[in-house]
Motif scaffolding. Structure first.
Motif, PDB file in Angstrom:
ATOM      1  N   ASP A   6      39.989  78.297  43.164  1.00  0.00           N
ATOM      2  CA  ASP A   6      38.835  77.683  43.813  1.00  0.00           C
ATOM      3  C   ASP A   6      37.977  76.876  42.853  1.00  0.00           C
ATOM      4  O   ASP A   6      37.023  76.239  43.269  1.00  0.00           O
ATOM      5  CB  ASP A   6      37.966  78.754  44.479  1.00  0.00           C
ATOM      6  CG  ASP A   6      38.650  79.375  45.672  1.00  0.00           C
ATOM      7  OD1 ASP A   6      39.597  78.767  46.196  1.00  0.00           O
ATOM      8  OD2 ASP A   6      38.240  80.482  46.078  1.00  0.00           O
ATOM      9  N   GLN A  83      24.716  76.342  47.337  1.00  0.00           N
ATOM     10  CA  GLN A  83      25.352  75.731  48.505  1.00  0.00           C
ATOM     11  C   GLN A  83      25.940  74.373  48.144  1.00  0.00           C
ATOM     12  O   GLN A  83      27.021  74.011  48.594  1.00  0.00           O
ATOM     13  CB  GLN A  83      24.345  75.583  49.643  1.00  0.00           C
ATOM     14  CG  GLN A  83      24.948  75.047  50.927  1.00  0.00           C
ATOM     15  CD  GLN A  83      25.968  76.001  51.514  1.00  0.00           C
ATOM     16  OE1 GLN A  83      25.740  77.192  51.582  1.00  0.00           O
ATOM     17  NE2 GLN A  83      27.103  75.480  51.927  1.00  0.00           N
ATOM     18  N   ILE A  86      29.206  74.995  46.246  1.00  0.00           N
ATOM     19  CA  ILE A  86      30.258  75.444  47.167  1.00  0.00           C
ATOM     20  C   ILE A  86      30.770  74.283  48.001  1.00  0.00           C
ATOM     21  O   ILE A  86      31.971  74.122  48.199  1.00  0.00           O
ATOM     22  CB  ILE A  86      29.730  76.585  48.057  1.00  0.00           C
ATOM     23  CG1 ILE A  86      29.509  77.848  47.223  1.00  0.00           C
ATOM     24  CG2 ILE A  86      30.702  76.875  49.201  1.00  0.00           C
ATOM     25  CD1 ILE A  86      28.810  78.949  47.954  1.00  0.00           C
ATOM     26  N   ASP A  87      29.862  73.442  48.488  1.00  0.00           N
ATOM     27  CA  ASP A  87      30.279  72.283  49.285  1.00  0.00           C
ATOM     28  C   ASP A  87      31.126  71.318  48.474  1.00  0.00           C
ATOM     29  O   ASP A  87      32.131  70.806  48.961  1.00  0.00           O
ATOM     30  CB  ASP A  87      29.061  71.560  49.854  1.00  0.00           C
ATOM     31  CG  ASP A  87      28.364  72.369  50.929  1.00  0.00           C
ATOM     32  OD1 ASP A  87      29.000  73.297  51.477  1.00  0.00           O
ATOM     33  OD2 ASP A  87      27.191  72.072  51.217  1.00  0.00           O
ATOM     34  N   ILE A  89      32.992  71.950  45.825  1.00  0.00           N
ATOM     35  CA  ILE A  89      34.299  72.547  45.538  1.00  0.00           C
ATOM     36  C   ILE A  89      35.166  72.558  46.782  1.00  0.00           C
ATOM     37  O   ILE A  89      36.357  72.240  46.735  1.00  0.00           O
ATOM     38  CB  ILE A  89      34.121  73.970  44.971  1.00  0.00           C
ATOM     39  CG1 ILE A  89      33.537  73.889  43.573  1.00  0.00           C
ATOM     40  CG2 ILE A  89      35.454  74.713  44.944  1.00  0.00           C
ATOM     41  CD1 ILE A  89      33.139  75.213  42.998  1.00  0.00           C
ATOM     42  N   SER A  90      34.590  72.893  47.920  1.00  0.00           N
ATOM     43  CA  SER A  90      35.386  72.927  49.145  1.00  0.00           C
ATOM     44  C   SER A  90      35.837  71.533  49.550  1.00  0.00           C
ATOM     45  O   SER A  90      36.938  71.364  50.076  1.00  0.00           O
ATOM     46  CB  SER A  90      34.613  73.590  50.285  1.00  0.00           C
ATOM     47  OG  SER A  90      33.482  72.825  50.613  1.00  0.00           O
ATOM     48  N   LEU A  91      35.010  70.509  49.291  1.00  0.00           N
ATOM     49  CA  LEU A  91      35.438  69.139  49.583  1.00  0.00           C
ATOM     50  C   LEU A  91      36.544  68.685  48.642  1.00  0.00           C
ATOM     51  O   LEU A  91      37.442  67.957  49.047  1.00  0.00           O
ATOM     52  CB  LEU A  91      34.256  68.184  49.490  1.00  0.00           C
ATOM     53  CG  LEU A  91      33.288  68.209  50.660  1.00  0.00           C
ATOM     54  CD1 LEU A  91      32.116  67.285  50.393  1.00  0.00           C
ATOM     55  CD2 LEU A  91      33.982  67.827  51.944  1.00  0.00           C
ATOM     56  N   ARG A  92      36.493  69.128  47.395  1.00  0.00           N
ATOM     57  CA  ARG A  92      37.500  68.725  46.429  1.00  0.00           C
ATOM     58  C   ARG A  92      38.874  69.275  46.805  1.00  0.00           C
ATOM     59  O   ARG A  92      39.876  68.601  46.655  1.00  0.00           O
ATOM     60  CB  ARG A  92      37.131  69.229  45.045  1.00  0.00           C
ATOM     61  CG  ARG A  92      38.159  68.814  43.986  1.00  0.00           C
ATOM     62  CD  ARG A  92      37.872  69.394  42.642  1.00  0.00           C
ATOM     63  NE  ARG A  92      36.523  69.080  42.198  1.00  0.00           N
ATOM     64  CZ  ARG A  92      35.914  69.722  41.200  1.00  0.00           C
ATOM     65  NH1 ARG A  92      36.521  70.685  40.571  1.00  0.00           N
ATOM     66  NH2 ARG A  92      34.701  69.392  40.840  1.00  0.00           N
ATOM     67  N   TYR A  93      38.935  70.512  47.289  1.00  0.00           N
ATOM     68  CA  TYR A  93      40.213  71.144  47.580  1.00  0.00           C
ATOM     69  C   TYR A  93      40.561  71.151  49.059  1.00  0.00           C
ATOM     70  O   TYR A  93      41.526  71.749  49.473  1.00  0.00           O
ATOM     71  CB  TYR A  93      40.226  72.570  47.037  1.00  0.00           C
ATOM     72  CG  TYR A  93      40.160  72.588  45.537  1.00  0.00           C
ATOM     73  CD1 TYR A  93      41.267  72.241  44.788  1.00  0.00           C
ATOM     74  CD2 TYR A  93      38.986  72.900  44.871  1.00  0.00           C
ATOM     75  CE1 TYR A  93      41.214  72.231  43.406  1.00  0.00           C
ATOM     76  CE2 TYR A  93      38.921  72.889  43.496  1.00  0.00           C
ATOM     77  CZ  TYR A  93      40.041  72.556  42.774  1.00  0.00           C
ATOM     78  OH  TYR A  93      39.991  72.540  41.417  1.00  0.00           O
ATOM     79  N   SER A  94      39.759  70.480  49.867  1.00  0.00           N
ATOM     80  CA  SER A  94      40.012  70.436  51.301  1.00  0.00           C
ATOM     81  C   SER A  94      41.112  69.445  51.615  1.00  0.00           C
ATOM     82  O   SER A  94      41.296  68.449  50.947  1.00  0.00           O
ATOM     83  CB  SER A  94      38.730  70.025  52.034  1.00  0.00           C
ATOM     84  OG  SER A  94      38.996  69.860  53.401  1.00  0.00           O
TER      85      SER A  94
END
Length: 125
Positions: A6, A83, A86-87, A89-94
């Motif tokens: 992650d 937040q 987290i956003d 990182i989640s956009l990078r690996y989405s």
């Protein structure tokens, strides 16, 4: 291992052995740190640190479970800086491409929304 995937830890910790599927490098590093601490510290100090660390870990898990139990997922209280991390990182690996009109999921060269083909992505993907 999952934290490294992650992006919360260096990628060094996510590597696993091909044959055994065990994170050998991170296991060896953790063992070396534990051995170094055991050689350098008094046993009483070390047991105190282990007890406090275990208590802290269980307390954090218990608080997290209570938060997740009584607060809906849209209202989880997070500091704005956390937040934002987290956003990002989640956009990078989405694997979802966000557009103004709809979301398109990219999966094994196929594109679509609810199983239908659309033309938001180029055909060469």
């Amino acid at each position: 291992m999952a934290m490294a995937r992650d992006g919360l830890l260096p990628s060094f910790f996510s590597e696993v052995n091909m044959h055994t599927q065990v994170p050998v490098k991170s296991t060896i590093l953790t063992s070396l740190v534990a051995a170094t601490l055991s050689f350098c510290m008094d046993v009483e100090q070390l047991t105190g640190m282990v007890s406090v660390g275990t208590l802290l870990a269980f307390t954090m898990v218990a608080i997290s479970v209570l938060i997740l139990r009584y607060v809906t997922s849209d209202e989880v209280p997070l500091p704005s800086s956390l937040q934002a991390v987290i956003d990002s990182i989640s956009l990078r690996y989405s694997n979802v491409i966000r557009t103004n009109k709809t979301d398109v999921e990219v999966s094994y060269g196929r594109t679509g929304v609810s199983g239908e083909k659309n033309s938001l992505l180029p055909k060469n993907r």
